[in-house]
Structure formats: C-alpha cells, structure tokens
Design a protein around this motif. Sequence first.
Motif, PDB file in Angstrom:
ATOM      1  N   GLY A  45      48.877  42.448  39.471  1.00 52.99           N
ATOM      2  CA  GLY A  45      47.486  42.087  39.761  1.00 52.99           C
ATOM      3  C   GLY A  45      47.292  40.598  39.630  1.00 52.99           C
ATOM      4  O   GLY A  45      48.007  39.798  40.235  1.00 52.99           O
ATOM      5  N   GLY A  46      46.311  40.231  38.780  1.00 50.99           N
ATOM      6  CA  GLY A  46      45.890  38.846  38.699  1.00 50.99           C
ATOM      7  C   GLY A  46      46.958  37.856  38.289  1.00 50.99           C
ATOM      8  O   GLY A  46      46.990  36.735  38.779  1.00 50.99           O
ATOM      9  N   THR A  52      49.050  36.843  41.273  1.00 47.00           N
ATOM     10  CA  THR A  52      48.299  35.936  42.135  1.00 47.00           C
ATOM     11  C   THR A  52      48.208  34.556  41.505  1.00 47.00           C
ATOM     12  O   THR A  52      48.440  33.539  42.164  1.00 47.00           O
ATOM     13  CB  THR A  52      46.851  36.466  42.330  1.00 47.00           C
ATOM     14  OG1 THR A  52      46.919  37.798  42.804  1.00 47.00           O
ATOM     15  CG2 THR A  52      46.073  35.609  43.303  1.00 47.00           C
ATOM     16  N   ARG A 110      43.258  47.276  39.991  1.00 48.01           N
ATOM     17  CA  ARG A 110      44.265  48.282  39.672  1.00 48.01           C
ATOM     18  C   ARG A 110      43.542  49.520  39.148  1.00 48.01           C
ATOM     19  O   ARG A 110      42.501  49.398  38.504  1.00 48.01           O
ATOM     20  CB  ARG A 110      45.217  47.730  38.603  1.00 48.01           C
ATOM     21  CG  ARG A 110      46.040  46.572  39.127  1.00 48.01           C
ATOM     22  CD  ARG A 110      46.840  45.909  38.028  1.00 48.01           C
ATOM     23  NE  ARG A 110      46.000  45.223  37.091  1.00 48.01           N
ATOM     24  CZ  ARG A 110      46.012  45.415  35.769  1.00 48.01           C
ATOM     25  NH1 ARG A 110      46.837  46.290  35.250  1.00 48.01           N
ATOM     26  NH2 ARG A 110      45.220  44.741  34.971  1.00 48.01           N
ATOM     27  N   ARG A 131      40.174  50.648  32.194  1.00 47.54           N
ATOM     28  CA  ARG A 131      39.361  49.533  31.707  1.00 47.54           C
ATOM     29  C   ARG A 131      38.693  48.739  32.832  1.00 47.54           C
ATOM     30  O   ARG A 131      37.849  47.898  32.576  1.00 47.54           O
ATOM     31  CB  ARG A 131      40.197  48.626  30.814  1.00 47.54           C
ATOM     32  CG  ARG A 131      41.296  47.845  31.521  1.00 47.54           C
ATOM     33  CD  ARG A 131      41.055  46.380  31.394  1.00 47.54           C
ATOM     34  NE  ARG A 131      42.188  45.576  31.825  1.00 47.54           N
ATOM     35  CZ  ARG A 131      42.033  44.409  32.424  1.00 47.54           C
ATOM     36  NH1 ARG A 131      40.837  43.953  32.699  1.00 47.54           N
ATOM     37  NH2 ARG A 131      43.095  43.714  32.766  1.00 47.54           N
ATOM     38  N   LYS A 132      39.047  49.013  34.080  1.00 44.62           N
ATOM     39  CA  LYS A 132      38.398  48.314  35.187  1.00 44.62           C
ATOM     40  C   LYS A 132      36.989  48.856  35.450  1.00 44.62           C
ATOM     41  O   LYS A 132      36.233  48.307  36.240  1.00 44.62           O
ATOM     42  CB  LYS A 132      39.249  48.402  36.458  1.00 44.62           C
ATOM     43  CG  LYS A 132      40.507  47.540  36.401  1.00 44.62           C
ATOM     44  CD  LYS A 132      40.199  46.055  36.531  1.00 44.62           C
ATOM     45  CE  LYS A 132      41.416  45.179  36.369  1.00 44.62           C
ATOM     46  NZ  LYS A 132      41.106  43.748  36.354  1.00 44.62           N
ATOM     47  N   ALA A 145      46.029  50.331  47.933  1.00 46.49           N
ATOM     48  CA  ALA A 145      46.416  48.911  47.889  1.00 46.49           C
ATOM     49  C   ALA A 145      46.233  48.262  49.255  1.00 46.49           C
ATOM     50  O   ALA A 145      46.531  48.857  50.285  1.00 46.49           O
ATOM     51  CB  ALA A 145      47.860  48.785  47.451  1.00 46.49           C
ATOM     52  N   VAL A 146      45.734  47.062  49.229  1.00 47.55           N
ATOM     53  CA  VAL A 146      45.532  46.286  50.453  1.00 47.55           C
ATOM     54  C   VAL A 146      46.343  44.999  50.295  1.00 47.55           C
ATOM     55  O   VAL A 146      46.294  44.372  49.233  1.00 47.55           O
ATOM     56  CB  VAL A 146      44.018  45.970  50.614  1.00 47.55           C
ATOM     57  CG1 VAL A 146      43.790  44.860  51.613  1.00 47.55           C
ATOM     58  CG2 VAL A 146      43.257  47.221  51.009  1.00 47.55           C
ATOM     59  N   ARG A 191      47.374  41.221  50.148  1.00 48.15           N
ATOM     60  CA  ARG A 191      46.518  40.112  49.732  1.00 48.15           C
ATOM     61  C   ARG A 191      45.848  39.402  50.912  1.00 48.15           C
ATOM     62  O   ARG A 191      44.677  39.059  50.849  1.00 48.15           O
ATOM     63  CB  ARG A 191      47.419  39.138  48.974  1.00 48.15           C
ATOM     64  CG  ARG A 191      46.690  38.237  48.104  1.00 48.15           C
ATOM     65  CD  ARG A 191      47.600  37.517  47.170  1.00 48.15           C
ATOM     66  NE  ARG A 191      47.110  36.164  47.001  1.00 48.15           N
ATOM     67  CZ  ARG A 191      45.906  35.861  46.525  1.00 48.15           C
ATOM     68  NH1 ARG A 191      45.083  36.823  46.149  1.00 48.15           N
ATOM     69  NH2 ARG A 191      45.523  34.614  46.416  1.00 48.15           N
ATOM     70  N   MET A 209      42.640  41.000  51.956  1.00 52.14           N
ATOM     71  CA  MET A 209      41.549  41.200  50.996  1.00 52.14           C
ATOM     72  C   MET A 209      40.244  40.569  51.483  1.00 52.14           C
ATOM     73  O   MET A 209      39.169  41.128  51.289  1.00 52.14           O
ATOM     74  CB  MET A 209      41.927  40.624  49.630  1.00 52.14           C
ATOM     75  CG  MET A 209      42.945  41.428  48.858  1.00 52.14           C
ATOM     76  SD  MET A 209      42.418  43.108  48.518  1.00 52.14           S
ATOM     77  CE  MET A 209      40.981  42.819  47.515  1.00 52.14           C
ATOM     78  N   GLY A 215      39.689  37.611  35.477  1.00 50.38           N
ATOM     79  CA  GLY A 215      39.031  38.314  36.590  1.00 50.38           C
ATOM     80  C   GLY A 215      39.002  37.476  37.853  1.00 50.38           C
ATOM     81  O   GLY A 215      38.070  36.699  38.068  1.00 50.38           O
ATOM     82  N   LEU A 216      40.025  37.644  38.671  1.00 46.81           N
ATOM     83  CA  LEU A 216      40.060  36.869  39.924  1.00 46.81           C
ATOM     84  C   LEU A 216      39.155  37.465  40.987  1.00 46.81           C
ATOM     85  O   LEU A 216      38.628  36.739  41.836  1.00 46.81           O
ATOM     86  CB  LEU A 216      41.495  36.818  40.475  1.00 46.81           C
ATOM     87  CG  LEU A 216      42.467  35.894  39.746  1.00 46.81           C
ATOM     88  CD1 LEU A 216      43.877  36.081  40.295  1.00 46.81           C
ATOM     89  CD2 LEU A 216      42.032  34.441  39.927  1.00 46.81           C
ATOM     90  N   THR A 217      38.974  38.785  40.963  1.00 50.28           N
ATOM     91  CA  THR A 217      38.234  39.393  42.080  1.00 50.28           C
ATOM     92  C   THR A 217      36.788  38.888  42.194  1.00 50.28           C
ATOM     93  O   THR A 217      36.351  38.632  43.314  1.00 50.28           O
ATOM     94  CB  THR A 217      38.287  40.932  42.031  1.00 50.28           C
ATOM     95  OG1 THR A 217      37.971  41.346  40.736  1.00 50.28           O
ATOM     96  CG2 THR A 217      39.661  41.440  42.366  1.00 50.28           C
ATOM     97  N   GLU A 232      37.020  35.680  44.059  1.00 51.27           N
ATOM     98  CA  GLU A 232      37.379  35.878  45.472  1.00 51.27           C
ATOM     99  C   GLU A 232      36.157  36.337  46.272  1.00 51.27           C
ATOM    100  O   GLU A 232      35.912  35.872  47.392  1.00 51.27           O
ATOM    101  CB  GLU A 232      38.533  36.885  45.590  1.00 51.27           C
ATOM    102  CG  GLU A 232      39.830  36.349  45.004  1.00 51.27           C
ATOM    103  CD  GLU A 232      40.953  37.380  44.862  1.00 51.27           C
ATOM    104  OE1 GLU A 232      42.066  36.988  44.500  1.00 51.27           O
ATOM    105  OE2 GLU A 232      40.707  38.589  45.092  1.00 51.27           O
TER     106      GLU A 232
HETATM  107  N1  UDP Z   1      44.563  42.695  44.873  1.00 52.58           N
HETATM  108  C1  UDP Z   1      45.214  42.802  46.087  1.00 52.58           C
HETATM  109  N2  UDP Z   1      45.255  44.037  46.675  1.00 52.58           N
HETATM  110  C2  UDP Z   1      44.712  45.132  46.117  1.00 52.58           C
HETATM  111  C3  UDP Z   1      44.030  45.008  44.885  1.00 52.58           C
HETATM  112  C4  UDP Z   1      43.980  43.765  44.274  1.00 52.58           C
HETATM  113  O1  UDP Z   1      45.722  41.840  46.636  1.00 52.58           O
HETATM  114  O2  UDP Z   1      44.791  46.208  46.715  1.00 52.58           O
HETATM  115  C5  UDP Z   1      44.514  41.364  44.217  1.00 52.58           C
HETATM  116  C6  UDP Z   1      43.111  40.779  44.124  1.00 52.58           C
HETATM  117  O3  UDP Z   1      42.753  40.162  45.349  1.00 52.58           O
HETATM  118  C7  UDP Z   1      43.260  39.805  42.953  1.00 52.58           C
HETATM  119  C8  UDP Z   1      44.266  40.523  42.046  1.00 52.58           C
HETATM  120  O4  UDP Z   1      44.934  41.490  42.859  1.00 52.58           O
HETATM  121  O5  UDP Z   1      43.818  38.574  43.398  1.00 52.58           O
HETATM  122  C9  UDP Z   1      43.564  41.212  40.884  1.00 52.58           C
HETATM  123  O6  UDP Z   1      43.264  40.256  39.908  1.00 52.58           O
HETATM  124  P1  UDP Z   1      42.168  40.460  38.759  1.00 52.58           P
HETATM  125  O7  UDP Z   1      42.192  39.223  37.931  1.00 52.58           O
HETATM  126  O8  UDP Z   1      40.866  40.830  39.349  1.00 52.58           O
HETATM  127  O9  UDP Z   1      42.662  41.710  37.920  1.00 52.58           O
HETATM  128  P2  UDP Z   1      44.008  42.040  37.098  1.00 52.58           P
HETATM  129  O10 UDP Z   1      44.860  42.854  38.011  1.00 52.58           O
HETATM  130  O11 UDP Z   1      44.663  40.749  36.697  1.00 52.58           O
HETATM  131  O12 UDP Z   1      43.571  42.825  35.909  1.00 52.58           O
END
Ligand code: UDP
Length: 405
Positions: A22-23, A26, A221, A225-226, A281-282, A284, A287, A307-309, A312
Amino acid sequence: MRIAMISEHASPLAVLGEEDAGGQNTHVAELAAALAAEGHEVRVYTRRDSPTLPETVGAAEGYEVVHVPAGPARRVPKDELLPFMGEFGSWLAGRWRDGDWTPDVAHAHFWMSGLATLHAGRRTGVPMVLTYHALGTVKRRHQGANDTSPAGRIGYERALGRAADRVIVQCQDEIGELVRMGVPRSRMTLVPSGVNQEMFRPDGPAAPRDPARPRILTVGRLVERKGFQEVVRALPAVPDAECVLVGGPPADRLPAEPFAQRLRALAKACGVADRVRLVGAVPREEMGRWYRSADVLVAAPWYEPFGLTPLEGMACGVPVIGTNVGGIADTVVNGLTGDLVPPRDPRALGTAIRRLLADKLRRFAYATAALDRIRSSYSWKRAAEQLGTVYAAVSAVGRPTPAVA
Ligand code: UDP
C-alpha cells in the motif's frame, strides 16, 4: 549524493492494494523518483520475494531497485520477516564495504528495515535516517490481541529512534507518539509525504458511473482498521448514493476473500447490498480515473499513520471526508478542504456524507481549497528537497571508524 533506501517488505515495483502492499510502496517509489530527479543517485533495497527476480532492476524514473537475498525467495507476510533482518543487514554491509557503491546515507522505511540498516550502518559507517510509516504502540492500542506484530516491536522501535541519526516523522500525531515513547524531539524532522500531481489531477478521464446516483468512493487494503465497515453502516443514512470500494485482491480473487465476504454480509444486513460495489485492486495509473468519478472520497480508518489516499483524492479535486486521526488530521483542514469526523462512528460519518452530498457549493469550495493546499504543501519535489537537506546534514557529521564485522 548516493542515497540508499531500505524498504524490506515494500518494493516500489509491487502491485498495490493487497494485504502488505500500500502506502509504503507508493511512498518509496515516489520519493526515490523525486530524489533521482534532483540529481541524486538512488538505490532501493528490498527483499527478494521471488526466485525469478533479477538482482538489480532499473526503474524508468531513474533509480535502481536491488533485490536482497534474505530469507526464502517467496512472499512472506511482513510480520514474519524479523528473523531475516540480520541476514539482510549483513548483505548490505558486505556490498557497501566491498562493492563499488557505498551510500552517503541510508534511509530506512519501517522498523524492520531500520534494524537491517542499523546493522549495516554500524559496520560501514553509513548514517541512518528512519521513517517508521507505522508504530507498534498505535497498532497495539487499536488492534489488541489481533495485532500480529513480532513481540519485541515496540522496544525495537524505541531503540531505533534513539540510534537513528535522524527520524523523519510524517504528522503531528506521530511526534506525540514518539515523544511518549522516549524518542527525543530534537532528533525528529517533519516531512510529510507528497502526492504525484501528474498522476493525480482534476482534469482527465473518469471511470464510468451512473449520473443519477451520487458516488461515494473509499480506497484501501481490505483490512479492518481501514474502517470500511463504518462506511457501509453509514450508508442507510445516505439514501440513493452508491459506495464504491477500490482495493483488496484483484477482482477475480475478490469473491473468495474473507474480509470482502464480511463486508458483503454487512451490506446485506444494513439493507444496502445493492448500493455497495467492490472493485478489487486497481493499478496505480488508473487510480485517478476512480477518484475523478466520485462526488466524495471517504477515508474512515480507525487510525492512519499518514494516509496517501486522502491526498490523492484532494489532488484530483474530490472533496474528502476523513476520520480525525493520524496524518488525515493534518492533511484535511476541517471545514475548509473537507470534513473530519470521529473514527468508528457510522452515525457521524453518515451525517457528514449526507450533508456534503446535498451541498454542491460546499463540495466545490472544499475541492478548490484542497487543490490549493496540495499544490502549495504536498509535492514530492518539496519532500525530496527537505530530505536532501537532512541527508546532507547527517552525512556531514561523519562517523567514528566503523566496527569490524
Ligand atoms: N492503491 C492502488 N490500488 C488499489 C488500492 C490502493 O494503487 O487498488 C494505492 C493508493 O492509490 C495509495 C496506496 O495504495 O497510493 C494506499 O496508501 P494509504 O497511505 O492510503 O494506505 P496504506 O496502504 O499505506 O495503509
């Protein structure tokens, strides 16, 4: 400068959305690219998790990814990786000492990378900068018995905070946590993540949608906890809207995913099954299409290290409703760029969503202010410049003659 980034479980080349990807992936990918664009030589070291991976891969963005042999060459859940960190660190030390490339600084991402990096740094004199990304104390508090982290995590995190030459923190909340753990404030520098404003922008194609139905998007994910359960529970208070959830395993494996099944059962029990859509899943690069298709992005985690979302979504011009936790409490300015609600409170969440969906003017005002905020404060270039200054400072201090392995 020569910059090593160590990200033991989170490869910048990984496919995102699944349990341990996930984050952090990225963050490391974007940061490495931004540092390379500033003219630095960057190598990212991550664990080899497949026998077919070449040792070194050149990323198109101008940095290299090195696959470190430590533990089995297959996927291993991150909470089971601790036993291999000594091997990881020894391999790094060998390369940095005997190879043709010794970094000026090593930036470790996540505590386990910190252990490997400290091990290598002590043997080679390479200084260590550490970003935790997540903290064991917070995870334990929220997940209690469900926390599968290795037993010594919190103690290691405390020791690492004292041993690192600099700790990079991502939000105010993290500063408070670390101070309470005994990490000196003077060792910390606040450098929030950035967001890729080429990929995430308001103009561009949007995923298809039903124009008659407001769209609530939530991303992440598929872990408890999300807060996706709270989003589903909030839906009865928001008539007509559809809720689209992006993340989890790829769509073909989604029906068998236990958490996806739980969410579907919950949606049925709440009488909103026909309004909840799980996309899986999508990639990146796609997104942005999903963010742009939404009227509102909801980020409802119980806790969130950064929290990147939400960033974004803001960069795509989508108003955000977030829970008032972790990094979201810094990135979303309540009442100006979005709304903040308490975590684990479906009633407050439902009220906020209903109010925002009914108020086009407010959505426009939030989106405009959010874009301003992103452009002024959350570029990766800014993060890379700030970190460049930190790296230069720690590598200038120098180290005593390294201990022999
Ligand atoms: N993301 C993605 N495809 C998905 C789901 C999530 O590319 O299907 C990316 C989303 O764009 C973001 C990262 O995964 O860049 C999730 O980061 P976030 O900090 O929100 O959560 P973490 O996974 O670190 O808890």
